[in-house]
Design a protein around this motif. Sequence first.
Motif, short mmCIF file in Angstrom:
data_model
loop_
_atom_site.label_atom_id
_atom_site.label_comp_id
_atom_site.label_asym_id
_atom_site.label_seq_id
_atom_site.Cartn_x
_atom_site.Cartn_y
_atom_site.Cartn_z
N VAL A 152 0.81 -1.22 0.00
CA VAL A 152 0.00 0.00 0.00
C VAL A 152 0.84 1.27 0.00
O VAL A 152 0.31 2.37 -0.18
CB VAL A 152 -0.96 0.04 1.21
N CYS A 153 2.14 1.13 0.20
CA CYS A 153 3.01 2.32 0.21
C CYS A 153 3.12 2.89 -1.21
O CYS A 153 3.42 2.15 -2.16
CB CYS A 153 4.40 1.96 0.72
N GLY A 154 2.89 4.18 -1.34
CA GLY A 154 3.09 4.83 -2.62
C GLY A 154 4.57 4.93 -2.96
O GLY A 154 5.44 4.63 -2.13
N MET A 172 7.10 -6.65 1.87
CA MET A 172 5.94 -7.43 2.28
C MET A 172 5.17 -7.88 1.05
O MET A 172 4.85 -7.08 0.17
CB MET A 172 5.04 -6.61 3.19
N SER A 173 4.85 -9.16 0.98
CA SER A 173 4.18 -9.69 -0.20
C SER A 173 2.74 -9.23 -0.31
O SER A 173 2.18 -9.13 -1.40
CB SER A 173 4.22 -11.22 -0.18
N SER A 174 2.11 -8.94 0.84
CA SER A 174 0.71 -8.53 0.85
C SER A 174 0.41 -7.82 2.16
O SER A 174 1.25 -7.80 3.07
CB SER A 174 -0.22 -9.75 0.71
N MET A 175 -0.78 -7.26 2.26
CA MET A 175 -1.19 -6.57 3.48
C MET A 175 -1.86 -7.57 4.43
O MET A 175 -3.02 -7.43 4.82
CB MET A 175 -2.12 -5.41 3.14
N ARG A 176 -1.11 -8.59 4.79
CA ARG A 176 -1.63 -9.62 5.68
C ARG A 176 -0.54 -10.01 6.67
O ARG A 176 0.64 -9.75 6.44
CB ARG A 176 -2.09 -10.85 4.89
N THR A 187 0.62 -8.72 -5.63
CA THR A 187 1.28 -7.55 -5.04
C THR A 187 2.73 -7.83 -4.67
O THR A 187 3.53 -6.90 -4.57
CB THR A 187 0.53 -7.08 -3.80
N ALA A 188 3.08 -9.10 -4.46
CA ALA A 188 4.46 -9.42 -4.07
C ALA A 188 5.44 -9.03 -5.17
O ALA A 188 6.44 -8.34 -4.92
CB ALA A 188 4.58 -10.92 -3.77
N ARG A 189 5.16 -9.45 -6.38
CA ARG A 189 6.08 -9.16 -7.48
C ARG A 189 6.03 -7.69 -7.86
O ARG A 189 7.06 -7.08 -8.16
CB ARG A 189 5.77 -10.06 -8.67
N ARG A 193 9.22 -5.16 -7.74
CA ARG A 193 9.69 -4.45 -8.94
C ARG A 193 9.83 -2.96 -8.66
O ARG A 193 10.81 -2.33 -9.07
CB ARG A 193 8.72 -4.67 -10.10
N ARG A 194 8.85 -2.39 -7.97
CA ARG A 194 8.93 -0.96 -7.66
C ARG A 194 10.15 -0.66 -6.79
O ARG A 194 10.89 0.29 -7.06
CB ARG A 194 7.65 -0.51 -6.95
N LEU A 195 10.34 -1.47 -5.76
CA LEU A 195 11.45 -1.21 -4.84
C LEU A 195 12.80 -1.39 -5.54
O LEU A 195 13.74 -0.64 -5.27
CB LEU A 195 11.37 -2.15 -3.64
#
Length: 265
Positions: A152-154, A172-176, A187-189, A193-195
């Motif tokens: 969720v981080c922009g 973190m792979s997900s918000m769980r 969301t993991a991949r 990629r963004r980071l």
Amino acid sequence: MSVALTLRAGGRPLLIPYVMAGVVPDWLDLVRGAARAGADAVEIGLPFSDPMLDGPTVQRAAALSAARGGRPRALLDELAGLDLDVPLVVMTYANVAMTLTPGRGVGGFVEHLASVGVRGAIVPDLPLEESAEYRARAAAAGVAAVLLAAPVCGDDRCREIARASSGFVYCMSSMRITGERADLPATARETARRLKGMTGLPVVTGFGISTIAQAVEACADADGVVIGSVLMRMLVDGAPVAEVVEEVAAFRRALSSGHLSPAGG
């Protein structure tokens, strides 16, 4: 030993198994075995009564440790003298970090980590905005302050986290909460990629990496993975340490070859 430099050695995907300190009487044999089986670092969890990010399996492992009399400082002291070829990274919560060495705060915490040979720390509930002293004290003690970035981080927030982190960035792979999952979240991949475009540090994905297939898939974008609940479930269900070490070795073989190995399942 520099966590970042050690993790980069070899060019293969990074494997960081998680071990709850004190979960079984021979837990140190698991730490040693994981290092021999090809781990690039070992994440050591400390039992805590209110773990906001730990799922049921890790909570069971913490309860077993506590029932055996495990206390954070005493468990950390058991790490002294292990003399492993890979770095140890402790995962704990701010309450433990602030109270481990009474009257000395986070400075005492990271200095104690360094004194027993720990080279990295993850304190997930310490907000970035309140972490400046912790990060400065950790740097002075030679302990990498590993920060977490969530899906969720922009982009701006991810850049701040990546810039402030040292050693590696925990994706973190997900918000769980932690725990085994049937599939790797998309969301993991995407987050990895963004980071990767924001930092020269290794980006390591964790939270719910449950199978060898998921680990291989995650490493298509991340530099490595943390595996925890799958190993701790084996232990709390009664598997011997040697069997858990072999599971680490199976993950290592698959990540090194880039595909599923016959022994890895």
